[in-house]
Design a protein around this motif. Structure first.
Motif, PDB file in Angstrom:
ATOM      1  N   PRO A  61       0.838  -1.187   0.000  1.00 60.51           N
ATOM      2  CA  PRO A  61       0.000   0.000   0.000  1.00 60.51           C
ATOM      3  C   PRO A  61       0.880   1.246   0.000  1.00 60.51           C
ATOM      4  CG  PRO A  61      -0.738  -1.538   1.655  1.00 60.51           C
ATOM      5  CD  PRO A  61       0.542  -2.072   1.119  1.00 60.51           C
ATOM      6  N   ASN A  62       0.442   2.259  -0.690  1.00 60.72           N
ATOM      7  CA  ASN A  62       1.124   3.550  -0.623  1.00 60.72           C
ATOM      8  C   ASN A  62       2.484   3.629  -1.317  1.00 60.72           C
ATOM      9  OD1 ASN A  62       0.310   5.937   0.228  1.00 60.72           O
ATOM     10  ND2 ASN A  62       0.884   5.694   2.364  1.00 60.72           N
ATOM     11  N   CYS A  63       2.771   2.666  -2.197  1.00 60.89           N
ATOM     12  CA  CYS A  63       4.082   2.722  -2.848  1.00 60.89           C
ATOM     13  C   CYS A  63       3.996   3.498  -4.164  1.00 60.89           C
ATOM     14  CB  CYS A  63       4.611   1.321  -3.091  1.00 60.89           C
ATOM     15  SG  CYS A  63       3.640   0.412  -4.269  1.00 60.89           S
ATOM     16  N   GLY A  64       2.786   3.893  -4.557  1.00 60.77           N
ATOM     17  CA  GLY A  64       2.641   4.713  -5.763  1.00 60.77           C
ATOM     18  C   GLY A  64       2.064   3.970  -6.954  1.00 60.77           C
ATOM     19  N   LYS A  65       1.336   2.872  -6.708  1.00 60.40           N
ATOM     20  CA  LYS A  65       0.760   2.112  -7.829  1.00 60.40           C
ATOM     21  C   LYS A  65      -0.238   2.941  -8.621  1.00 60.40           C
ATOM     22  CE  LYS A  65      -0.728  -0.829  -4.958  1.00 60.40           C
ATOM     23  NZ  LYS A  65      -0.029  -0.217  -3.836  1.00 60.40           N
ATOM     24  N   THR A  66      -1.142   3.569  -7.879  1.00 60.43           N
ATOM     25  CA  THR A  66      -2.182   4.326  -8.575  1.00 60.43           C
ATOM     26  C   THR A  66      -1.587   5.529  -9.305  1.00 60.43           C
ATOM     27  OG1 THR A  66      -3.750   3.552  -6.945  1.00 60.43           O
ATOM     28  CG2 THR A  66      -4.456   5.372  -8.314  1.00 60.43           C
ATOM     29  N   THR A  67      -0.570   6.151  -8.704  1.00 62.99           N
ATOM     30  CA  THR A  67       0.089   7.275  -9.371  1.00 62.99           C
ATOM     31  C   THR A  67       0.698   6.797 -10.694  1.00 62.99           C
ATOM     32  OG1 THR A  67       0.684   8.025  -7.172  1.00 62.99           O
ATOM     33  CG2 THR A  67       1.703   9.171  -8.998  1.00 62.99           C
ATOM     34  N   LEU A  68       1.339   5.646 -10.661  1.00 59.36           N
ATOM     35  CA  LEU A  68       1.934   5.110 -11.885  1.00 59.36           C
ATOM     36  C   LEU A  68       0.842   4.721 -12.883  1.00 59.36           C
ATOM     37  CD1 LEU A  68       4.431   4.214 -13.441  1.00 59.36           C
ATOM     38  CD2 LEU A  68       4.284   1.993 -12.333  1.00 59.36           C
ATOM     39  N   THR A  96      12.187   7.609  -6.255  1.00 56.01           N
ATOM     40  CA  THR A  96      13.625   7.867  -6.250  1.00 56.01           C
ATOM     41  C   THR A  96      13.914   9.342  -5.990  1.00 56.01           C
ATOM     42  OG1 THR A  96      13.464   7.967  -8.627  1.00 56.01           O
ATOM     43  CG2 THR A  96      14.345   5.950  -7.708  1.00 56.01           C
ATOM     44  N   ASP A  97      12.925  10.201  -6.255  1.00 52.95           N
ATOM     45  CA  ASP A  97      13.131  11.623  -5.944  1.00 52.95           C
ATOM     46  C   ASP A  97      13.300  11.836  -4.445  1.00 52.95           C
ATOM     47  OD1 ASP A  97      10.369  10.786  -5.991  1.00 52.95           O
ATOM     48  OD2 ASP A  97       9.818  12.849  -5.557  1.00 52.95           O
ATOM     49  N   LEU A  98      12.481  11.100  -3.677  1.00 54.11           N
ATOM     50  CA  LEU A  98      12.591  11.215  -2.218  1.00 54.11           C
ATOM     51  C   LEU A  98      13.910  10.630  -1.721  1.00 54.11           C
ATOM     52  CD1 LEU A  98       9.130  10.311  -0.658  1.00 54.11           C
ATOM     53  CD2 LEU A  98      10.272  12.515  -0.758  1.00 54.11           C
ATOM     54  N   SER A 123      10.275   7.914 -10.826  1.00 56.05           N
ATOM     55  CA  SER A 123       9.522   8.702  -9.864  1.00 56.05           C
ATOM     56  C   SER A 123       8.155   8.895 -10.501  1.00 56.05           C
ATOM     57  CB  SER A 123      10.213  10.033  -9.618  1.00 56.05           C
ATOM     58  OG  SER A 123       9.319  10.862  -8.933  1.00 56.05           O
ATOM     59  N   ALA A 124       7.176   8.161  -9.976  1.00 63.48           N
ATOM     60  CA  ALA A 124       5.867   8.124 -10.647  1.00 63.48           C
ATOM     61  C   ALA A 124       5.203   9.487 -10.680  1.00 63.48           C
ATOM     62  CB  ALA A 124       4.964   7.110  -9.976  1.00 63.48           C
ATOM     63  N   ASN A 125       5.281  10.236  -9.595  1.00 71.75           N
ATOM     64  CA  ASN A 125       4.520  11.492  -9.619  1.00 71.75           C
ATOM     65  C   ASN A 125       5.247  12.601 -10.365  1.00 71.75           C
ATOM     66  OD1 ASN A 125       6.345  12.150  -7.670  1.00 71.75           O
ATOM     67  ND2 ASN A 125       4.824  12.950  -6.215  1.00 71.75           N
TER      68      ASN A 125
END
Ligand code: GDP
Ligand code: MG
Length: 699
Positions: free
Chosen positions: A33-40, A139-141, A166-168
């Motif tokens: 959860p919260n790893c950025g799946k939906t953003t990707l 990776t940005d973070l 970096s998905a977002n």
């Protein structure tokens, strides 16, 4: 998806290969959860699924399409999971999707800032043997923190392609797409790396050999099945048919491991996986800061999740939100919008109609029915925008995840797990997604209980009702009145669990694991997306359902039962209906046919309560709605009316969501009647006890 992808990376050598395989490919996005799946997912498919900063936002799989070099790709966004063990319904959904639907490629998203924990799922996915690429997101973070990861090393040691993105920010997406397509086309199955000790490995091999004897194989790698059987996974055991002999052999092999007292076979494997991950990360990950150094997030959390401060801070933030929304700023904006719609626009329309020589009833329909009705609701748009902007800021910054953590203890007291916080919180926005969101609850009965509770969380559609009454009666202490309304909703929900807990919830509540994301500044893009979603829904509703309802209401209040246009609406069809219902509410303090009819209309959509009142209480003398209302209610009956609106049956859309989730008409009817009763009961209590108190105070 992005046409620029098509222009870049010509992938010339691939084209021929691609043409011979023009079938649709499916890629599954899998990760914690919260790893950025939906953003990707949104990046890849150009869609706008809800990106949230806590687990449980994506509860069912979502699919989107992407065309790349003449190949159609179906991207599947799955709920976040921590493992492939069937602990929760998300884990089962994800697992089944992988096993049954034959995805061509797993895109395993790993939060690079949390790589150790995320790789646990990766080790399990690897065992499925399906083609897979690992995406290191955020990776940005990582860079910001100053940490580095040796991607080459990871790739080699895992024997899986690794792409940093970096998905977002949209970095690395092209590279990822190119590699994924390439890999999926080759159907390159993974060679499973050996993670376990020699002894266990031997046992797993033996079980695998027994499985190889089976003729009616299931579609999945036997190694994975062997591991699951070793772990006593009942669902897998049920889905394959083993002969008696095979069962005996497997059980013999399984019992070959020596287990100490508190360890089961599943834990044994989990331990081996963690050790394996640890050994990799030791070499691949270089942290700039020692763990002991406190990050900014740690420092904020020290205060915000502090034992004594957590709840006061939580309530203070909520109060602040209410104050901004319903206080001077919100009211000022509402009044301006109202003036714009009713006075300026309304007069403009009226003058135009006069010039055109429109008949009296046309003018009455358009100005008194439509503009008055729909406009009264639209004037709340600024307040809705403020409320959702503030809530989105809390969500995006990472605070809401803390709120779930803080309220977990409270929810546990009433027998629910902290997981229920997410749907309950969503309920403050709209009951429909919140009811669908109860799916993340593991046990069927826990889900039913949460569905009973969700509608008591005051949804945003009810806001205009409160706002209207507050303007009329409680202009001095708005935030507290609103706060108390929300609290009554929460009390009704708790009351409900106390009644049904014994019947529905036996045993302990299920566990709730939740990670706390790092705090960050919300992005304008995410904020606008969240807020726009609400605003759009609101406007669409105003233009369709509310408009329709306003026309029907105008009609019913302008004609009598013999279909003659009337002057006095108390002779109307609507009044005839309303007067039948009104006596029920005598005990609640508002025995008025117009109030009853408004409540009836609220069953379609809660905003309809306001638009109906705007039409019915409109005396046509230019007095504003608040003044009209204040002449027909007392402060106490207004509060009792607000209580009823807060608690009574949610709108049609929510009822149909309840039907969808409970899959039972009986339950749905029960919930509807239960809520009607609770609303009536609470509102009667408010009025009666309020009266007693007022009389007592007079003495
Ligand atoms: P999901 O639960 O895996 O679907 O995760 P979401 O896509 O909902 O994202 C969780 C949070 O991480 C959101 O607040 C995103 O804005 C944020 N996020 C996603 N990708 C990145 C990234 O590459 N960098 C940063 N800094 N944040 C990201
Ligand atoms: Mg998601």
């Amino acid at each position: 998806m992005p046409t620029n992808e098509l222009k870049m990376n010509p992938l010339k050598n691939q084209r021929k290969h691609l043409k011979s395989h023009s079938k649709k490919l499916s890629f599954a996005l899998i990760g914690n959860p919260n790893c950025g799946k939906t953003t990707l997912f949104n990046q890849l498919t150009g869609s706008r699924q809800y990106v949230g900063n806590w687990p449980g936002v994506t509860v069912e799989k979502k699919e989107g399409n992407l065309k790349l070099y003449n190949t159609d790709i179906n991207i599947i966004d799955l709920p976040g999971i921590y493992s492939l063990s069937p602990y929760s319904s998300e884990e089962i959904i994800t697992r089944n999707c992988l096993i049954r639907e034959k995805v061509d490629l797993i895109i395993n998203i790993v939060d690079a800032t949390n790589i150790e924990r995320n790789l646990y799922l990766t080790t399990q996915l690897m065992e499925l043997g399906l083609p897979m690429v690992i995406v290191l997101n955020m990776t940005d973070l990582l860079e910001k923190k100053g940490d580095t990861i040796d991607y080459e090393f990871l790739k080699q040691v895992l024997n899986i392609p690794v792409v940093p993105i970096s998905a977002n920010k949209g970095i690395g997406i092209n590279e990822l797409l190119k590699l994924s397509l390439d890999f999926a086309k080759k159907h390159k199955e993974l060679k499973v790396k050996n993670i376990y000790s020699k002894d266990i490995d031997k046992i797993l091999n033996s079980i695998e050999n027994v499985l190889n004897e089976t003729t009616n194989k299931i579609n999945i790698n036997n190694r994975w099945v062997a591991i699951k059987l070793f772990e006593d996974d009942i669902l897998v055991l049920k889905s394959i048919k083993l002969t008696k002999l095979q069962e005996e052999k497997i059980s013999k092999y399984k019992n070959m491991v020596q287990l100490s007292k508190h360890v089961d076979r599943q834990m044994l494997l989990a331990d081996a996986r963690y050790k394996y991950i640890c050994s990799i990360c030791k070499i691949a990950v270089h942290k700039k800061n020692d763990h002991n150094i406190m990050t900014l997030t740690d420092k904020i959390d020290r205060v915000v999740t502090n034992k004594f401060l957590a709840l006061p801070i939580f309530f203070a933030l909520i109060l602040l939100i209410f104050y901004t929304t319903f206080g001077p700023i919100g009211i000022f904006l509402k009044d301006q919008t109202n003036f714009l719609i009713n006075n300026i626009f309304g007069n403009l329309v009226l003058n135009t109609l006069n010039i055109l020589g429109a008949s009296e009833w046309t003018k009455s329909l358009i100005v008194g029915g439509i503009i008055e009705g729909v406009g009264s609701v639209i004037s709340f748009l600024p307040q809705i925008t403020i409320l959702f902007t503030l809530l989105s800021i809390l969500e995006d910054s990472g605070y809401m995840a803390r709120a779930a953590f803080i309220t977990d203890k409270l929810l546990r007291r009433v027998g629910l797990s902290g997981r229920a916080f997410v749907p309950l919180l969503m309920g403050f926005g709209c009951s429909v997604p919140a009811i669908l969101g109860t799916r993340i609850l593991e046990r069927e009965n826990e889900k039913k209980l949460a569905i009973l509770m969700v509608p008591f969380m005051s949804c945003s559609a009810k806001m205009p009702v409160y706002s209207m009454f507050i303007a009329a009666f409680f202009s001095k202490n708005q935030p507290f009145i609103i706060f108390s309304i929300y609290i009554i909703g929460i009390l009704a929900a708790i009351f409900t669990t106390l009644i049904f807990k014994r019947k529905l919830l036996k045993g302990t509540s299920s566990s709730f694991i939740m990670e706390l994301p790092e705090y960050k500044l919300p992005t304008i893009k995410n904020l606008t997306l969240h807020v726009w979603e609400r605003v759009r829904d609101f406007l669409v509703k105003a233009g369709t359902v509310l408009l329709g309802a306003a026309i029907i209401i105008w009609f019913l209040q302008s004609f009598d039962t013999t279909l003659h246009l009337i002057e006095d609406s108390s002779q109307s069809i609507l009044a005839a209906i309303g007067t039948r219902i009104a006596p029920i509410f005598t005990i609640c303090g508002f025995n008025d046919w117009r109030a009853s009819v408004s409540l009836l209309c609220g069953l379609v959509a809660k905003e309809s309560v306001v638009s109906t009142m705007a039409v019915l209480y409109n005396t046509g003398s230019g007095i504003d709605l608040a003044t009209n209302i204040s002449q027909n209610f007392s402060a106490l009956s207004a509060f009792s009316f607000m209580t009823f609106v807060l608690l009574y049956t949610p709108c049609i859309a929510a009822v149909s969501a309840i039907k969808k989730e409970t899959k039972s008409i009986l339950w749905t009817c029960f919930i509807v009647f239960y809520q009607l009763f609770i609303a009536w009961f609470f509102s009667a209590c408010v009025f009666q006890f309020g009266n007693l108190f007022l009389n007592f105070a007079k003495f």
